[in-house]
Each structure stands twice: as C-alpha cells, then as structure tokens.
Design an enzyme around this catalytic site. Structure first.
Site, PDB file in Angstrom:
ATOM      1  N   ARG A  88      53.350  37.350  38.609  1.00  0.00           N
ATOM      2  CA  ARG A  88      54.471  38.109  38.037  1.00  0.00           C
ATOM      3  C   ARG A  88      55.703  38.119  38.955  1.00  0.00           C
ATOM      4  O   ARG A  88      56.781  38.497  38.539  1.00  0.00           O
ATOM      5  CB  ARG A  88      54.024  39.547  37.719  1.00  0.00           C
ATOM      6  CG  ARG A  88      53.071  39.615  36.533  1.00  0.00           C
ATOM      7  CD  ARG A  88      52.369  40.969  36.421  1.00  0.00           C
ATOM      8  NE  ARG A  88      51.200  41.054  37.292  1.00  0.00           N
ATOM      9  CZ  ARG A  88      50.411  42.124  37.386  1.00  0.00           C
ATOM     10  NH1 ARG A  88      50.681  43.212  36.678  1.00  0.00           N
ATOM     11  NH2 ARG A  88      49.359  42.130  38.193  1.00  0.00           N
ATOM     12  N   LEU A 140      42.557  42.986  50.222  1.00  0.00           N
ATOM     13  CA  LEU A 140      42.508  41.938  49.195  1.00  0.00           C
ATOM     14  C   LEU A 140      43.906  41.328  49.033  1.00  0.00           C
ATOM     15  O   LEU A 140      44.853  42.035  48.677  1.00  0.00           O
ATOM     16  CB  LEU A 140      42.038  42.523  47.860  1.00  0.00           C
ATOM     17  CG  LEU A 140      40.711  43.298  47.907  1.00  0.00           C
ATOM     18  CD1 LEU A 140      40.363  43.821  46.504  1.00  0.00           C
ATOM     19  CD2 LEU A 140      39.581  42.426  48.448  1.00  0.00           C
ATOM     20  N   GLN A 171      38.897  33.050  49.359  1.00  0.00           N
ATOM     21  CA  GLN A 171      38.444  33.112  47.959  1.00  0.00           C
ATOM     22  C   GLN A 171      39.119  31.929  47.262  1.00  0.00           C
ATOM     23  O   GLN A 171      40.317  31.969  47.003  1.00  0.00           O
ATOM     24  CB  GLN A 171      38.880  34.444  47.309  1.00  0.00           C
ATOM     25  CG  GLN A 171      38.331  34.612  45.893  1.00  0.00           C
ATOM     26  CD  GLN A 171      38.949  35.804  45.150  1.00  0.00           C
ATOM     27  OE1 GLN A 171      40.102  36.141  45.363  1.00  0.00           O
ATOM     28  NE2 GLN A 171      38.165  36.424  44.272  1.00  0.00           N
TER      29      GLN A 171
HETATM   30  C1  UD1 Z   1      44.262  46.793  40.640  1.00  0.00           C
HETATM   31  C2  UD1 Z   1      43.109  47.683  40.110  1.00  0.00           C
HETATM   32  C3  UD1 Z   1      43.731  48.832  39.330  1.00  0.00           C
HETATM   33  C4  UD1 Z   1      44.675  49.616  40.218  1.00  0.00           C
HETATM   34  C5  UD1 Z   1      45.727  48.704  40.850  1.00  0.00           C
HETATM   35  C6  UD1 Z   1      46.482  49.461  41.925  1.00  0.00           C
HETATM   36  C7  UD1 Z   1      41.148  46.254  39.680  1.00  0.00           C
HETATM   37  C8  UD1 Z   1      40.347  45.565  38.644  1.00  0.00           C
HETATM   38  N1  UD1 Z   1      42.256  46.899  39.272  1.00  0.00           N
HETATM   39  O1  UD1 Z   1      44.954  46.274  39.514  1.00  0.00           O
HETATM   40  O2  UD1 Z   1      42.697  49.696  38.858  1.00  0.00           O
HETATM   41  O3  UD1 Z   1      45.315  50.638  39.480  1.00  0.00           O
HETATM   42  O4  UD1 Z   1      45.108  47.569  41.488  1.00  0.00           O
HETATM   43  O5  UD1 Z   1      47.575  48.727  42.434  1.00  0.00           O
HETATM   44  O6  UD1 Z   1      40.771  46.242  40.838  1.00  0.00           O
HETATM   45  N2  UD1 Z   1      42.957  40.051  44.463  1.00  0.00           N
HETATM   46  C9  UD1 Z   1      42.170  39.142  45.145  1.00  0.00           C
HETATM   47  N3  UD1 Z   1      41.316  38.356  44.446  1.00  0.00           N
HETATM   48  C10 UD1 Z   1      41.170  38.453  43.111  1.00  0.00           C
HETATM   49  C11 UD1 Z   1      41.968  39.385  42.411  1.00  0.00           C
HETATM   50  C12 UD1 Z   1      42.847  40.177  43.114  1.00  0.00           C
HETATM   51  O7  UD1 Z   1      42.255  39.038  46.365  1.00  0.00           O
HETATM   52  O8  UD1 Z   1      40.364  37.694  42.561  1.00  0.00           O
HETATM   53  C13 UD1 Z   1      43.879  40.893  45.210  1.00  0.00           C
HETATM   54  C14 UD1 Z   1      45.329  40.674  44.835  1.00  0.00           C
HETATM   55  O9  UD1 Z   1      45.925  39.695  45.673  1.00  0.00           O
HETATM   56  C15 UD1 Z   1      45.951  42.042  45.060  1.00  0.00           C
HETATM   57  C16 UD1 Z   1      44.788  42.999  44.830  1.00  0.00           C
HETATM   58  O10 UD1 Z   1      43.612  42.229  44.922  1.00  0.00           O
HETATM   59  O11 UD1 Z   1      46.432  42.200  46.383  1.00  0.00           O
HETATM   60  C17 UD1 Z   1      44.862  43.684  43.471  1.00  0.00           C
HETATM   61  O12 UD1 Z   1      44.922  42.686  42.472  1.00  0.00           O
HETATM   62  P1  UD1 Z   1      45.961  42.765  41.283  1.00  0.00           P
HETATM   63  O13 UD1 Z   1      45.767  41.584  40.418  1.00  0.00           O
HETATM   64  O14 UD1 Z   1      47.320  43.065  41.787  1.00  0.00           O
HETATM   65  O15 UD1 Z   1      45.343  44.046  40.519  1.00  0.00           O
HETATM   66  P2  UD1 Z   1      46.076  45.084  39.597  1.00  0.00           P
HETATM   67  O16 UD1 Z   1      46.193  44.518  38.227  1.00  0.00           O
HETATM   68  O17 UD1 Z   1      47.298  45.587  40.234  1.00  0.00           O
HETATM   69 CA    CA Z   2      48.532  45.017  42.074  1.00  0.00          CA
END
Ligand code: UD1
Ligand code: CA
Length: 473
Positions: free
Chosen positions: A17, A10, A77
C-alpha cells in the site's frame, strides 16, 4: 534482570500500500526509519535477544539493521504466510521458557514506557498472552478486539473477516503482544489459513489459548496514537506529524521556544539547549546540536550541523557545518560540508562556503563563494569575492591571514596566500601571493575617451543628458 527472553519484530511484508520501491519499514519519520523507531522503543526492555523477520527487500533491511541494531538477528521469511507464520519462523530453535514480545516494524510511535507497562501487566496477571489494545475513533483497517459476556478478551477478528456487528467495535489490536513462550509455540502449531487472506494469523493464537482454558488478557493504552500503524503514505505523514509534535512538546518543556510547531520539523536525533528560539519554517535534521540562546530561522534548515551559543542563523541552509558562538549567518547563506565559522563570524546574503575555516570576528557579508580556504581572524572579504578553487581538474587552497581586507569583486585564484594585514584592490584577479601589509592590485588601468557618447550615441537619452551637462559648463 531482563524481563524478556525474546523480542520479535515482524518486518517481512512488502508494504504494497506504500507504492514504493523501498521497503516500508525503511521509510523515515523524524530522521529515523520506522524499524529504527520500533527498535528504539524496545531498548529499555533489555530483551535477551531480538529477532527481526525480514522478507521483502531483505538485503536492504538486513544492511540497515546491521547499522542501527548490530546485536539483533534476522530471520528470513521467503514467502508471505501471515503474521502467525512469520512468528513461527522466528521461534525456530528457540528454547526459552520466559516471556516473548511480538510487535510489528510499522508502528513507529510506540514508546518504551508503554511496552514496559504492558510487560508488567502481563507478569502480574500471570496470563498466557497479553494484547496491547487501543480505542480508536476510526478503527477501520485494524483487527477488532472481541470480548465475551463477562467483558474478558475472547478473540481478535481481522477487519476482512469481521461481521458488520464486530466492525462496530472501537477497541483494536495494536499488533503488540507478550506471550508465555511455551504456550505461544504450542498455539502456533494449531494455526490454520481459514480466513479471508488465506494466511496464518498470529491474532488467532488468542482464541486458541482461550479455548484451552488459558488466561488471555487485553491491556488498553492510554494514548491511542501510540499504536498507529503505517500502511500507506497518508499514515506515514500522520505518524510523522505526531512524532514531530511529540519532539517539539518535549523541547518546549525543556525550555526551548518554538514559535510555530506546525511548520517546524525536528529530528529525534537533534540536541537543542535551553533558551534556543526557533522561528517558523525551520527544519533541524540529523545530528544537529544547537547551543544555548541561539536563534534559528525563519525558514532555516540545519543538517548534521553544530551551532554555538547565542549564534543567529536565519533564512539559510547549513549542512555539516560548524557555526561558532555568537556568529551570524544569513539571510540566504549556504554553508556546505566542512565549513567552520569561528566565534563572532558574520556571513551574509548570497554567500556559499564549503570546506573552509573562517577565523573569529571575520566577515563575508555579501555575494561570495568561499571554497577550500583558511581565513584568519578579523578579516573582511569584500562583496562578490570568489575563491577560484577549481582549475577544471583539481581543487586548490587559499590561505588568508588576520586583519586582511579583500576588495570587492576580487577573484582569488588558488593556490594563493594573502599575508596578515594585506589588502587587495577591488576588481583584481589575484594569481600571485600578496605579502603581509602589501596592496595586491591586478587589473587594467582605466582610461576615459572624452565625448564618446555625443559622437557615437547621437539622439539617445544618454547623449541628451551629456549635452545638457556640457551646456551648463
Ligand atoms: C495486523 C494485525 C491486526 C492489527 C494490525 C495493527 C494480523 C493478522 N493482523 O494487521 O490485527 O490491528 O496489525 O497494526 O496480525 N508481516 C510479516 N510477514 C507476514 C505478514 C506480515 O513479517 O507474512 C509483518 C509486516 O511486515 C508488518 C506486520 O507483520 O510489519 C503486520 O503486517 P500487516 O500486513 O501490516 O498487518 P495488518 O493488516 O496491519
Ligand atoms: Ca500494519
């Protein structure tokens, strides 16, 4: 046999941030992008397919992927809908029935070994889902692992949705999971957005599977630092520091001396042989190779350079340069792209060399610029020599033979050739070729105007000193 039908990374988030114009996953530590580190950790898993979900800065991320992982596919996405939404998109038209690994593009310290252990645990338990977890001293920012009365995994709660009591939990979700594909696809279709971020959370899949009576399990990492995520610049620096420590420790184990790990920065791509000695304040970047028993530093930067065995390079900056066996470079030398120093060459202080070959045993010891030149072997370039390679429009070549002595402060105006064994007189501006064995001299003859100071600088200390000398005669 590959154990994984699919690995999903992902990487669509904006990385708000980071406060950066660059996509978060393209930021680098130890000479490799965050995304590159994650893909590197995936490689020993031999997944049948890798899909990377891209969104923010999709063109840059897609181009980068084409370079570092041409076999992986990208899934777009368009609008951020959460990690669950992103996973759903990645699984469109996927028909595999085996195991699917999901991870994020922002956890660069994960190792292939930990992922292999996770997959093994998943397969031996027969669970529907296995979550990689870690115990953190400070869990803030991460989703918390909630266990039931029998200590089994029950659900994952995001920090923004957690109660005060849940926030006390030190066990966190790493964001890495292995799922049975059909169970994952079925559970994803049941996700809602009833949470603080109004997003479809992938983490909710755990509670959904559990409520359907499926087995879900947590696999705790031994090294909690492996799951550190990068959301801001401070975490980027922390992960960079930890990655560097990991690289330095592996090198020291293999027989490299690193005097001060804290001030030595080595990229993952560098190759360093046994008995190399690295002094403080040095950076070894890109595809640099260093041969046996070479001494690097203090305060030396090597970028994409090749250093021969037993060479010494100190207080210098070298980029795309080749440094021969037992050569000596520095202090304060700048070797630029296309520099090739043969064995036992010596290059000293305040010397800049670009696109030039220096033959074995030759010396450029002080204050010189060498550009677009070929220098033979055992030749000496006198202090403050300048290879005048640029006429304002074009660059030209200088060719110097073996055993040549270039006098100090010579200007060698290219194109020009100096034959074997030739000399040039100090202070010459050499514009014509000098044949082998000749002395090239190109400067005005000196004349002395006697008594000039006494006449023209009366009353100065110089005149006084001169008068005193006169009196002594
Ligand atoms: C996420 C987890 C959290 C975990 C943490 C570990 C969820 C809801 N939360 O939180 O439980 O402890 O990672 O690092 O999954 N991304 C997409 N599309 C989206 C949203 C996110 O591709 O719509 C990708 C982001 O680019 C990133 C990853 O998913 O690489 C995680 O997203 P991020 O927003 O960093 O989640 P965290 O708040 O860190
Ligand atoms: Ca993250």
């Amino acid at each position: 046999m590959s154990k994984l039908d699919l690995a999903i990374v992902l990487a669509a988030g904006e990385g708000t941030r980071m406060k950066s114009s660059r996509a978060k996953v393209l930021h680098e530590i130890a000479g490799r992008s965050l995304l590159g580190h994650v893909l590197h950790a995936l490689s020993p898993l031999e997944a049948k397919e890798i899909r990377v979900v891209v969104g923010a800065a999709k063109d840059e991320v897609t181009n980068h992927l084409a370079q570092i992982s041409p076999n992986s596919k990208t899934v777009l996405q368009e609008v951020r809908g959460g990690t669950g939404h992103a996973t759903k998109l990645a699984l469109q038209d996927f028909s595999g029935t085996g195991a699917v690994l999901v991870c994020a593009g922002d956890t660069p310290l994960l190792t292939g070994q930990t992922l292999l252990n996770l997959i093994t645990a998943h397969q031996s338990s027969g669970a529907s889902a296995t979550v990689l977890t870690a115990e953190m001293l400070d869990p803030s920012g991460y989703g918390r692992i909630i266990r039931d009365a029998s200590n089994n995994l029950a659900q994952i709660v995001e920090e923004k949705d957690a109660s005060e009591q849940q926030k006390q939990t030190l066990e966190i979700n790493s964001g890495v999971y292995v799922f049975s594909a059909p169970d994952l696809i079925a559970a994803l279709s049941k996700l809602t957005v009833n949470n603080a971020q109004k997003e479809e959370y992938l983490t909710d899949v755990i509670a959904i599977l559990k409520s359907e009576g499926k087995l879900v399990s947590a696999f705790l990492t031994e090294d909690y630092t492996e799951v550190f995520g990068v959301n801001d610049r401070e975490q980027l620096a922390t992960c960079g520091f930890l990655m560097n420590a990991r690289i330095c420790e592996a090198l020291m184990k293999s027989g490299v001396t690193i005097v001060d790990q804290m001030s030595t920065w080595i990229d993952v791509t560098a190759e360093i042989e046994v008995d190399v000695h690295i002094e403080p304040g040095s950076a070894i970047k890109g595809n640099t190779k260093i041969g046996k028993s070479a001494v690097i530093g203090p305060r030396t930067t090597l970028v994409d350079s090749n250093v021969g065995a037993e060479a010494k390079v100190f207080e210098s900056h070298c980029q795309e340069a080749v440094i021969g066996k037992a050569a000596q470079v520095g202090p304060y030398t700048h070797l630029r792209s296309g520099t090739v120093l043969s064995d036992q060459v010596r290059v000293g202080s305040f010397v800049e060399i670009k696109n030039s070959l220096v033959g074995s045993g030759s010396k450029v010891p002080h204050l010189s610029y060498v550009g677009d030149a070929t220098i033979g072997s055992e030749t000496n370039i006198g202090a403050a020599t300048v290879f005048v390679n640029y006429d304002g429009v074009d660059k030209h070549k200088t060719v110097i033979g073996d055993h040549v002595r270039i006098g100090s402060d010579s200007m060698l105006v290219a194109p020009v050739t100096i034959g074997d064994g030739a000399y040039t007189a100090a202070g010459s501006v050499i514009t014509e070729n000098v044949p082998a064995g000749a002395l090239g001299i190109a400067r005005a003859k000196q004349s002395n105007i006697l008594g000039w100071v006494l006449k023209k600088r009366k009353g100065t200390k110089s005149a006084e000193a001169a008068a005193k000398k006169e009196g002594e005669k």
